[in-house]
Scaffold this active site. Sequence first.
Site, PDB file in Angstrom:
ATOM      1  N   ALA A  66      16.401  76.349  17.768  1.00  0.00           N
ATOM      2  CA  ALA A  66      15.390  75.402  17.223  1.00  0.00           C
ATOM      3  C   ALA A  66      15.560  75.583  15.483  1.00  0.00           C
ATOM      4  CB  ALA A  66      14.053  75.855  17.631  1.00  0.00           C
ATOM      5  N   GLY A 102      18.486  75.628  14.300  1.00  0.00           N
ATOM      6  CA  GLY A 102      19.735  74.971  13.918  1.00  0.00           C
ATOM      7  C   GLY A 102      19.808  73.785  13.045  1.00  0.00           C
ATOM      8  N   LYS A 151      23.262  55.164  18.139  1.00  0.00           N
ATOM      9  CA  LYS A 151      23.072  54.126  17.002  1.00  0.00           C
ATOM     10  C   LYS A 151      23.036  52.766  17.382  1.00  0.00           C
ATOM     11  CE  LYS A 151      25.925  57.207  13.705  1.00  0.00           C
ATOM     12  NZ  LYS A 151      24.869  57.472  12.676  1.00  0.00           N
ATOM     13  N   HIS A 195      33.048  60.799  18.589  1.00  0.00           N
ATOM     14  CA  HIS A 195      32.290  59.536  17.931  1.00  0.00           C
ATOM     15  C   HIS A 195      33.225  58.199  17.939  1.00  0.00           C
ATOM     16  CE1 HIS A 195      29.350  62.250  17.216  1.00  0.00           C
ATOM     17  NE2 HIS A 195      29.768  63.004  16.054  1.00  0.00           N
ATOM     18  N   ASP A 241      26.611  38.254   8.352  1.00  0.00           N
ATOM     19  CA  ASP A 241      25.307  38.487   8.810  1.00  0.00           C
ATOM     20  C   ASP A 241      24.752  40.018   9.077  1.00  0.00           C
ATOM     21  OD1 ASP A 241      22.609  37.788   9.109  1.00  0.00           O
ATOM     22  OD2 ASP A 241      23.121  36.363  10.564  1.00  0.00           O
TER      23      ASP A 241
HETATM   24  C1  BG6 Z   1      28.509  65.128  13.666  1.00  0.00           C
HETATM   25  C2  BG6 Z   1      29.497  65.750  12.956  1.00  0.00           C
HETATM   26  O1  BG6 Z   1      29.047  65.124  14.999  1.00  0.00           O
HETATM   27  O2  BG6 Z   1      28.372  63.812  13.052  1.00  0.00           O
HETATM   28  C3  BG6 Z   1      29.435  65.911  11.514  1.00  0.00           C
HETATM   29  O3  BG6 Z   1      29.628  67.477  13.612  1.00  0.00           O
HETATM   30  C4  BG6 Z   1      29.223  64.554  10.834  1.00  0.00           C
HETATM   31  O4  BG6 Z   1      30.501  66.768  10.781  1.00  0.00           O
HETATM   32  C5  BG6 Z   1      28.269  63.560  11.687  1.00  0.00           C
HETATM   33  O5  BG6 Z   1      29.048  64.863   9.528  1.00  0.00           O
HETATM   34  C6  BG6 Z   1      28.442  62.265  11.172  1.00  0.00           C
HETATM   35  O6  BG6 Z   1      27.081  61.757  11.681  1.00  0.00           O
HETATM   36  P1  BG6 Z   1      26.533  60.602  11.247  1.00  0.00           P
HETATM   37  O7  BG6 Z   1      25.478  60.110  12.020  1.00  0.00           O
HETATM   38  O8  BG6 Z   1      25.911  61.034   9.710  1.00  0.00           O
HETATM   39  O9  BG6 Z   1      27.639  59.479  10.641  1.00  0.00           O
END
Ligand code: BG6
Length: 472
Positions: free
Chosen positions: A17, A19, A185, A243, A389
């Site tokens: 918690a 972190g 997101k 991501h 847009d």
């Molecule tokens: C995290 C990474 O998963 O995503 C980070 O560990 C990075 O290093 C972050 O900064 C970026 O997330 P966002 O939502 O700010 O684009």
Amino acid sequence: MQLYKIAKPFILTIFGASGDLAKIKLFPALYSLMEQKRLPKEFYIVGFARTEKSDKEFKKEFTDSIKENQNEPTDKKILFELEKHVYYFKGQYNDLKDFQNFKEYLKNLTGEKSLITLAYFSVPPIVFEDIIKNLGTTKEKNEDIRLIMEKPFGEDQKSAKNLFHFVARYFDEDSIYLLDHYLGKSSVQSILHLRHSNRILNLMMKGPEISNIQITAFEKLGVTKRTGYFDQVGTIKDMIQSHLMQILALLTMSIPITENTESLHREKYSILSALKFIESEKNIVLGQYEGYKKEKGIPKNSKTETFAAIRLFIDRESWYKTPIYIRTGKKLHEKHTYIVIELKKFAFQPKDEQPNRLIIELQPEEKINIRLVNKHGSSSDYQQITTSDSIACTGDDCLPEHGLLILDVIRKNHINFLSFEEIISTWKLTDSIVNFMRKNSVKIEKYKDESTGPESQNKLTEIDNFEWFDIH
Ligand code: BG6
């Protein structure tokens, strides 16, 4: 439209918690849920960590981090209401006794009620297994515990497989939520909807129509306080493996007709497992910002990349020969995540004429724009017509990533979470890149803090006679 509200009481246990992840992302999301009146009357947010701390101290940490990380100014009343639901328990992750005591503690807190428990992992991967084992061992029959595990899932394909085998010994797949916050997101979620609902875009976004795809994720922040973690992994594992591969999958996967979790995961896995990195130094550029080794906790001889650009292909008939360029880095000139899809030109078009482009900006602003080429009057100049847009989520019902994802967990909806197979396939690709880098000691170029990154990123697109498209 009625906003979805959580009806049943629940417990949210946060392991780790104190972190950064919890403080920066989770706590502000809980505030937004409270602000939008999405939380029930009865719920318990319980921090579980190794440090000695009172409820009062933890409540303060909790509200301070909300104030610090919430984009908008916070409302005192809402914070005060939320804080009433916050508790702290000190325990060791590897101590079964502490977990047994924790169970008793929760029973006392909730008055012996059997509530849904969300167990959120905000801990380094090294302690994942201890928590899983102790939670699994103390779990009572019919108890509804849902694990929310956030990346990194292992450090390579092998360790990710081991982790998944391990967790499967204690929990059903249905109660495991593998979280990549980019999938929470709203801008990322809109990629598939844009493709699904617009025939015009759908027809454009097919392999045979596209000359190249570029995914850019620039970050302004450096490594921040997470030096220990980041220096071990580097940008490729930290950003691309998770991501950016997810974004790529949403752009290029076949769209399932029925939008259910299984078919979505199947198609996503299918495209992710077709990604290919051709082993050559031409296909990768690495960088490290000049101030990196001066950051507290970073070894002076660190060879960790803080910038990476890679050139990939998709092993599919329809994507044959469409290069995909991905670049991302820390300590750059701006925070900006965007996708550029360049369409093929006709053979008769002049070489210097710009291609048509579809640009999807994900953050900080959420925008879509299409750039068309037109001849300008009677002169021989060409003009870019831009239709643009905003696709931003606006209004009171917008939630940050973790807010949306918590609602999904409550609804038992896995659609915005990852499957084991997807993660394993992205690790497979990442392992091939990382092994290649190590074997060939790929050069790590220095770049100035707050710059646009290493010069040689341009050589990647030049192979195919393209250029990075920078949005200004
Ligand atoms: C995290 C990474 O998963 O995503 C980070 O560990 C990075 O290093 C972050 O900064 C970026 O997330 P966002 O939502 O700010 O684009």
